[in-house]
Structures are given as C-alpha cells and as structure tokens.
Design an enzyme around this catalytic site. Sequence first.
Site, mmCIF file in Angstrom:
data_model
loop_
_atom_site.group_PDB
_atom_site.id
_atom_site.type_symbol
_atom_site.label_atom_id
_atom_site.label_comp_id
_atom_site.label_asym_id
_atom_site.label_seq_id
_atom_site.Cartn_x
_atom_site.Cartn_y
_atom_site.Cartn_z
ATOM 1 N N HIS A 278 0.820 -1.217 0.000
ATOM 2 C CA HIS A 278 0.000 0.000 0.000
ATOM 3 C C HIS A 278 0.854 1.267 0.000
ATOM 4 C CE1 HIS A 278 0.276 0.996 4.388
ATOM 5 N NE2 HIS A 278 0.245 -0.317 4.582
ATOM 6 N N GLU A 324 -4.940 1.922 2.668
ATOM 7 C CA GLU A 324 -4.979 0.760 3.556
ATOM 8 C C GLU A 324 -5.082 1.180 5.009
ATOM 9 O OE1 GLU A 324 -3.465 -2.320 6.285
ATOM 10 O OE2 GLU A 324 -2.584 -0.343 5.906
ATOM 11 N N ASP A 352 3.337 -6.371 3.578
ATOM 12 C CA ASP A 352 2.927 -5.260 4.449
ATOM 13 C C ASP A 352 3.305 -5.547 5.892
ATOM 14 O OD1 ASP A 352 1.829 -2.931 5.420
ATOM 15 O OD2 ASP A 352 -0.244 -3.623 5.343
ATOM 16 N N HIS A 422 3.735 2.813 12.646
ATOM 17 C CA HIS A 422 2.865 3.980 12.867
ATOM 18 C C HIS A 422 3.511 5.059 13.733
ATOM 19 C CE1 HIS A 422 -0.983 1.346 12.121
ATOM 20 N NE2 HIS A 422 -0.187 1.413 11.057
#
Length: 455
Positions: A278, A324, A352, A422
């Site tokens: 993604h 995504e 991913d 993240h």
Amino acid sequence: MKKIVLVFLLHSLFSFAQTTDEIQLKAIYKSSLTQSKCYSWLDYLSNSIGARLTGSENALKAILYTKSQLESLGLDKVYLQEVMVPKWVRGQKESAYILDNKTKTNIPICALGGSIATPKNGLTAEVIEVQGIKELEALGTAKIKGKIVFFNRPMNPENIETFKSYGSCVDQRFSGAKEAAKFGAVGTIVRSMNLRLDDFPHTGMQSYGDIPKSDYIPTAAISTNAAELLSKSLKSNPNLKFYFKQSCETLEDVLSYNVVGEVIGTENPENIMVVGGHLDSWDLADGSHDDGAGVVQSMEVLNIFKNIGYKPKNTLRVVLFINEENGGRGGKKYQELAQANNENHIFAMESDSGGFSPRGFSFECDELSFAKFSGWKSLFEPYLIHIFTKGHGGSDIDPLTGTKLAKAGLKPDSQRYFDYHHAANDTFDAVNKRELELGAATMASFLYLIDQYGI
C-alpha cells in the site's frame, strides 16, 4: 522392467525440474542483490516525497512517481484506478501533560486516525486506568463519566510471533473511544502498540462505529514510557488530572488512485497473479517500513523478471493500493473492478509487514494448495526461508475473491517491526538495503513457482 524404466524416467524428470527451479531461484536472488532498484525507489519515496497520508498532496506525488517508475520498466500496461478516499488531517502538533497536584509533566502523544479534536483550549479531566474494553462495563457509568479512560494493556512480550501480541490488544486502540463514550467518558488515552519502552507515540486507525456524532470523544496514543509514568503516578495519586490538546478533523472525501502495472501472460493471459503493497502511510514519518518497503518490493518483482529475461505464462500485475491505513478502500475498489470485468485471479501476494529479513509466507488457501506450497520449502531453505504457515494474506488483498484463488503474505522477521509501526521513527534509515532486496527476491521466487506450477 518397463515399470523400472518408467520410474527412473519420472525420477529423472523430477530431478531436472527441481534443478531448473534451483537455478532460476538463484538467478532471481542474484538479480535482486546486484541489480535491484527497490532501495533507490524507497529512498525517493521516503526522502523526496515523505509521509503519504491518504488524500494528501504527498500521496498523489507517490502515485505519480511510482506510475512513472513502472512505465520505465517497459510493462505491457500501466494505469490508475480511481478511488474515493477519506481525508483526515492531524492539524497542529498535539500537546499533553500530567497534572499531579501542582506539578506538570509533559508527555508525548499523537491523535489516533479518525479522532475528533479536543475543545480549542484542550481537555482536562481525571483519569481512570483500565487494561481493556471489558473492564468498562464492570466499572460502569458512575466511575467513568466525566473522566479520561486510560487503556494500558501492553503487547504481550511472551509471544515470539509479535503480530499475535499486536492482535491481542489493538482492539483498545480501534474501539476504545467508541466503547468508553457509552459510559460517559470525555476522552481516551491509549498505550502505544509497541513492545519496547520509548518516547514514540504510535498512531493508527480508530473507529466510532455507529454511535451518534454527538457522542464522539477525542482519543490519542501515548508512548510506552509515558504510559508507564502515568500508571505509576495514578497509583500514588488516583485524583491527578490529565490534559491533552489536538486539532485533527475529518474533511470531505477526495479522489485518489491505485497504481497498476501489468505484464500480460504468454500462455494463460486470462489468469491473473497479483503482487502488491500500500502506497499510503501515516503522517508522523515517511512510512519506510509501513508500507514503502512492500511497495518497492512488489515493483522489484517485475524488475527482477525483466533483468533475468523471464516472461510469465500467466498475467502478472503489481498493484499499489491506496488507503490501507484508514479505510481499505483501495483493496475494495480493486476487487469491485475485478468483479465487474469478470477477471480470473488465481493468486495474490502482499508485502505489508516491514522490510526486514524474509522468513517465509502466510497462506490463505485450501489444504491441497497448502500441501503443494509446502513441497517447495526445500527450494527456499538455502535462503533461510523456512516458515510456510496457514494464516492471513494481507489487508489489501483480503477483499479479493476468485473461484480458485490462493493468497499469501510475505512474513519478514517481526521482532523489530512494532518499534517503528505507525511512529515518527518509521524512516528510511531504519530499513536495511540487503534485507529489503532479499524480501523482493523471495516474493519473485514464489511467484515464479506459482506461474510454473499453479495452485
């Protein structure tokens, strides 16, 4: 005698086929380790474009850049698929502190994706600590109303498979605000999904589900060090207060795109194999592991086949999905178009899980296909690939359906993945060039075998 000769011939043919495959895999790995473009592609995505939050200007830059790079490979087709995507913006940098008596201790936080803002001057309230969503009902409205709920369940360090640890506590990030709002909470703070103690808050998607907008409350993640400090402080002073301020908001949906590159099969063009990652990332960093690595590895598969002169029998399609991280609309749109065009997908692979050393694959398939795939393990053992397991293929290929379709997710070593996932340290310098290239070669090798022998 005829039976003995037949057995000998079959054994010879099988041995030749195995040897041919070994030679081909060696060529694939050599190409990736000596001629790859994936690291330089990632360098540009990360350092010249940067964070690629869905709907942002940088996301569009990444779409146009990867499209141009796929075109430079001389593929049969390169095109964009239109996708309407959500647009959430973080706004000004968040601030927060613990107010213990008259002492203010600043701590690092970041708003969770999809959260609303706090009031303009911020939010101050007492805190109630819980280990998970299930505790909310036991506490009830009387103990929660007017307070900030602090979800402090850590990732379980006992699991060698770190994605298992992530899966066992991510519900408090995704649904914590929704559930706490039902009991009158005014906000939620969530311990970052991270196995180590550091000062990086980790963002990620959260959802208010079907509760009324009037009941939405702001939610943010705090770093693991800050979570430890807050928990310790609450034990000393249960009446302390917590302050945080964030200005994020959700705007109208905007137009974006999946990027698709295609090599038409020489023998069975109607059968489609997909490989992808993604393009979007969270906005705290450039998303080199999540999922810049998967994007460039997928592109590199086509570059490898070009370099070694391999022309697939089945159509091979690289798909760089958008959205995504906070909606999954790219994967859903791809499936919608595939269904409308009556396309026959036989295999889909996703990367991913970061650009770390590859260790194997996780398969979604029937038992016969899994047995067949497991029979190829010996070909991968020289490259230290040893994990062939049933499990999840990937979020973007999850919506994809077919009458006989197998899916696979690349499984890199996951021990360090959640140090970066993240967070603001998910940057280009965290990716090792050789590990990234080994992952691309591993993906290309498996796609070669699927192309040769089917599912």
